[in-house]
Design a protein around this motif. Structure first.
Motif, PDB file in Angstrom:
ATOM      1  N   TRP A  42       0.824  -1.206   0.000  1.00 26.40           N
ATOM      2  CA  TRP A  42       0.000   0.000   0.000  1.00 26.40           C
ATOM      3  C   TRP A  42       0.859   1.256   0.000  1.00 26.40           C
ATOM      4  O   TRP A  42       2.060   1.217   0.250  1.00 26.40           O
ATOM      5  CB  TRP A  42      -0.977   0.007   1.169  1.00 26.40           C
ATOM      6  N   CYS A  43       0.217   2.382  -0.300  1.00 25.16           N
ATOM      7  CA  CYS A  43       0.887   3.683  -0.265  1.00 25.16           C
ATOM      8  C   CYS A  43      -0.125   4.756   0.119  1.00 25.16           C
ATOM      9  O   CYS A  43      -1.339   4.588  -0.069  1.00 25.16           O
ATOM     10  CB  CYS A  43       1.547   4.015  -1.602  1.00 25.16           C
ATOM     11  N   LEU A  44       0.393   5.853   0.671  1.00 27.03           N
ATOM     12  CA  LEU A  44      -0.420   6.958   1.164  1.00 27.03           C
ATOM     13  C   LEU A  44      -0.219   8.189   0.287  1.00 27.03           C
ATOM     14  O   LEU A  44       0.858   8.397  -0.270  1.00 27.03           O
ATOM     15  CB  LEU A  44      -0.048   7.308   2.606  1.00 27.03           C
ATOM     16  N   SER A  45      -1.245   9.004   0.196  1.00 32.22           N
ATOM     17  CA  SER A  45      -1.129  10.247  -0.571  1.00 32.22           C
ATOM     18  C   SER A  45      -0.198  11.218   0.139  1.00 32.22           C
ATOM     19  O   SER A  45      -0.066  11.202   1.372  1.00 32.22           O
ATOM     20  CB  SER A  45      -2.506  10.885  -0.755  1.00 32.22           C
ATOM     21  N   PRO A  46       0.487  12.085  -0.608  1.00 31.25           N
ATOM     22  CA  PRO A  46       1.390  13.080  -0.001  1.00 31.25           C
ATOM     23  C   PRO A  46       0.618  14.008   0.946  1.00 31.25           C
ATOM     24  O   PRO A  46      -0.555  14.294   0.743  1.00 31.25           O
ATOM     25  CB  PRO A  46       1.919  13.852  -1.212  1.00 31.25           C
ATOM     26  N   GLY A  47       1.312  14.460   1.985  1.00 31.93           N
ATOM     27  CA  GLY A  47       0.681  15.382   2.929  1.00 31.93           C
ATOM     28  C   GLY A  47      -0.470  14.762   3.690  1.00 31.93           C
ATOM     29  O   GLY A  47      -1.450  15.451   4.018  1.00 31.93           O
ATOM     30  N   PHE A  48      -0.385  13.486   3.977  1.00 32.44           N
ATOM     31  CA  PHE A  48      -1.460  12.778   4.682  1.00 32.44           C
ATOM     32  C   PHE A  48      -1.767  13.480   6.004  1.00 32.44           C
ATOM     33  O   PHE A  48      -0.884  13.686   6.834  1.00 32.44           O
ATOM     34  CB  PHE A  48      -1.051  11.332   4.930  1.00 32.44           C
ATOM     35  N   ASP A  49      -3.022  13.849   6.192  1.00 29.69           N
ATOM     36  CA  ASP A  49      -3.449  14.611   7.370  1.00 29.69           C
ATOM     37  C   ASP A  49      -4.497  13.812   8.131  1.00 29.69           C
ATOM     38  O   ASP A  49      -5.621  13.622   7.644  1.00 29.69           O
ATOM     39  CB  ASP A  49      -4.024  15.958   6.941  1.00 29.69           C
ATOM     40  N   PRO A  50      -4.188  13.326   9.333  1.00 27.52           N
ATOM     41  CA  PRO A  50      -5.140  12.520  10.104  1.00 27.52           C
ATOM     42  C   PRO A  50      -6.442  13.242  10.424  1.00 27.52           C
ATOM     43  O   PRO A  50      -7.441  12.598  10.764  1.00 27.52           O
ATOM     44  CB  PRO A  50      -4.367  12.200  11.399  1.00 27.52           C
ATOM     45  N   LYS A  51      -6.455  14.569  10.314  1.00 30.07           N
ATOM     46  CA  LYS A  51      -7.668  15.326  10.614  1.00 30.07           C
ATOM     47  C   LYS A  51      -8.679  15.272   9.467  1.00 30.07           C
ATOM     48  O   LYS A  51      -9.840  15.636   9.653  1.00 30.07           O
ATOM     49  CB  LYS A  51      -7.311  16.779  10.924  1.00 30.07           C
ATOM     50  N   ARG A  52      -8.231  14.846   8.294  1.00 33.44           N
ATOM     51  CA  ARG A  52      -9.130  14.794   7.143  1.00 33.44           C
ATOM     52  C   ARG A  52      -9.704  13.377   6.982  1.00 33.44           C
ATOM     53  O   ARG A  52      -9.105  12.403   7.437  1.00 33.44           O
ATOM     54  CB  ARG A  52      -8.381  15.181   5.863  1.00 33.44           C
ATOM     55  N   PRO A  53     -10.855  13.257   6.315  1.00 33.07           N
ATOM     56  CA  PRO A  53     -11.360  11.911   6.015  1.00 33.07           C
ATOM     57  C   PRO A  53     -10.407  11.185   5.080  1.00 33.07           C
ATOM     58  O   PRO A  53      -9.635  11.821   4.349  1.00 33.07           O
ATOM     59  CB  PRO A  53     -12.716  12.178   5.351  1.00 33.07           C
ATOM     60  N   THR A  54     -10.464   9.881   5.099  1.00 31.92           N
ATOM     61  CA  THR A  54      -9.552   9.059   4.302  1.00 31.92           C
ATOM     62  C   THR A  54     -10.334   8.089   3.425  1.00 31.92           C
ATOM     63  O   THR A  54     -11.211   7.366   3.910  1.00 31.92           O
ATOM     64  CB  THR A  54      -8.591   8.277   5.209  1.00 31.92           C
ATOM     65  N   LEU A  55      -9.984   8.087   2.137  1.00 32.41           N
ATOM     66  CA  LEU A  55     -10.596   7.186   1.169  1.00 32.41           C
ATOM     67  C   LEU A  55      -9.617   6.073   0.823  1.00 32.41           C
ATOM     68  O   LEU A  55      -8.475   6.333   0.437  1.00 32.41           O
ATOM     69  CB  LEU A  55     -10.977   7.957  -0.103  1.00 32.41           C
ATOM     70  N   LEU A  56     -10.062   4.835   0.968  1.00 39.86           N
ATOM     71  CA  LEU A  56      -9.255   3.672   0.619  1.00 39.86           C
ATOM     72  C   LEU A  56      -9.628   3.196  -0.783  1.00 39.86           C
ATOM     73  O   LEU A  56     -10.804   2.985  -1.089  1.00 39.86           O
ATOM     74  CB  LEU A  56      -9.502   2.541   1.619  1.00 39.86           C
TER      75      LEU A  56
END
Length: 353
Positions: A52-66
């Protein structure tokens, strides 16, 4: 950019087809995919054969789409005219094992992940290529979800003709056993265990659970295996049968099991309760946008990793379910191209709650 994206998707899919990845034997395919992603300059994470990989600037305060699909395949069935692991394009069709289920979804979702990461979004993205989906294995997505950041919503890539499956049937398998007493078949001896299962098998055939889903229909129960006896002249002292139960979203597997046990005489044991039916509301932003695009929500009878997701998910991907697990499995090149466009139209700029 569009031509490059399609070309890369097709090239990667050819590589995955050429790399055997039967469930629990996906290491080489996971290596190939991980090398491809890192070659594109994207940092990857890996556990087992899940990548897996995460989008740049991952912000835990924002919703996350898998964005999720699976790299494993079933074993090739008999009847292939093309070689299952030699990708061939003929008349706009790319043939190969896993091309439709679900390699096309893997490569299109990866391209969509890359394109969405280049544009400002109000949500985080995770791309996950998981393993062991075809066997609902514990080393697949179930082992990864606890170590990922919290997820708000998921797109599950499976062949649905790019129509949104907003509900999916669950699965529970029962092993049912009747006990008797062995004896000689020529004499009036023993207690025949086969006769003890007949009434229960009839009940499984005829019983209708009360709640019927408008999307998934009724709960479906099928007796699929029966086993008893050692030889013709011995009254069998036990008889077993297997029941395949496909639940709708109106029942959890535990409730079905409890009701079943109240009606049958034999001993029933569930192999697992973990593969429940799933459902996403028609009011969810993903479903609403899909409907605005003219897509038609439906209920899917087939199982996927949605069953293991404790958050809302939408099953949608290129290809057709009827091609899965068949000889000469294929995906249309046009389906890959259209899928990238449709995913982008669905997800670019959407606001998730």
């Amino acid at each position: 950019m569009k031509e490059q994206s399609l070309s890369e998707a097709i090239g990667l899919l050819k590589l995955l087809i050429a790399t055997p990845s039967v469930s629990r034997e996906e290491e080489a395919a996971a290596d190939a995919l991980q090398n491809f992603i890192e070659g594109a300059g994207i940092m990857t994470y890996r556990s087992g054969n899940n990548v897996w990989c995460l989008s740049p600037g991952f912000d835990p305060k924002r919703p996350t789409l898998l964005l999720n699909s699976h790299i494993d395949t079933v074993k090739p069935v008999a009847g292939w005219k093309h070689h299952p692991h030699v990708p061939v394009i003929e008349n706009g069709r790319l043939y190969g094992l896993g091309s439709n289920d679900a390699g096309a979804s893997v490569v299109t979702l990866l391209q969509v992940f890359r394109q969405l990461c280049l544009r400002p979004q109000t949500y985080n993205l995770i791309f996950l290529a998981s393993c062991e989906e075809e066997v609902s294995g514990k080393g697949g997505i179930e082992s990864i979800l606890p170590i990922l950041p919290p997820i708000t919503t998921a797109i599950v890539g499976e062949p649905t003709g790019m129509q949104p499956a907003i509900a999916e049937k669950g699965l529970m398998v029962l092993d049912v056993t009747a006990y008797g007493r062995a004896g000689h078949a020529a004499r009036n001896e023993g207690d025949n265990a086969i006769y003890k299962v007949l009434e229960d098998i009839t009940w499984f055939r005829d019983h209708q659970f009360e709640k019927v889903s408008p999307l998934l229909g009724p709960v479906k129960m099928s007796v699929t295996q029966v086993n008893a006896g050692t030889q013709h002249n011995v009254v069998p002292d036990h008889c077993t049968f297997v029941v395949d139960i496909r639940s709708n979203e109106l029942y959890c597997n535990e409730d079905l099991y409890k009701e079943i046990c109240q009606h049958i005489q034999c001993e029933a044991k569930a192999r697992s309760f973990r593969l429940n039916s799933s459902h996403i509301s028609t009011d969810h932003p993903l479903v609403k946008r899909a409907m605005e695009m003219g897509l038609k929500p439906f209920g899917s009878p087939t199982l996927s990793d949605q069953a293991l997701m404790p958050f809302p998910s939408l099953k949608m991907g290129p290809g057709e379910s009827c091609r899965s697990h068949t000889a000469d499995e294929y995906i249309l090149i046009d389906e890959i191209e259209d899928a990238i466009k449709m995913y982008m139209e669905l997800l670019d700029g959407i606001t998730l709650k």
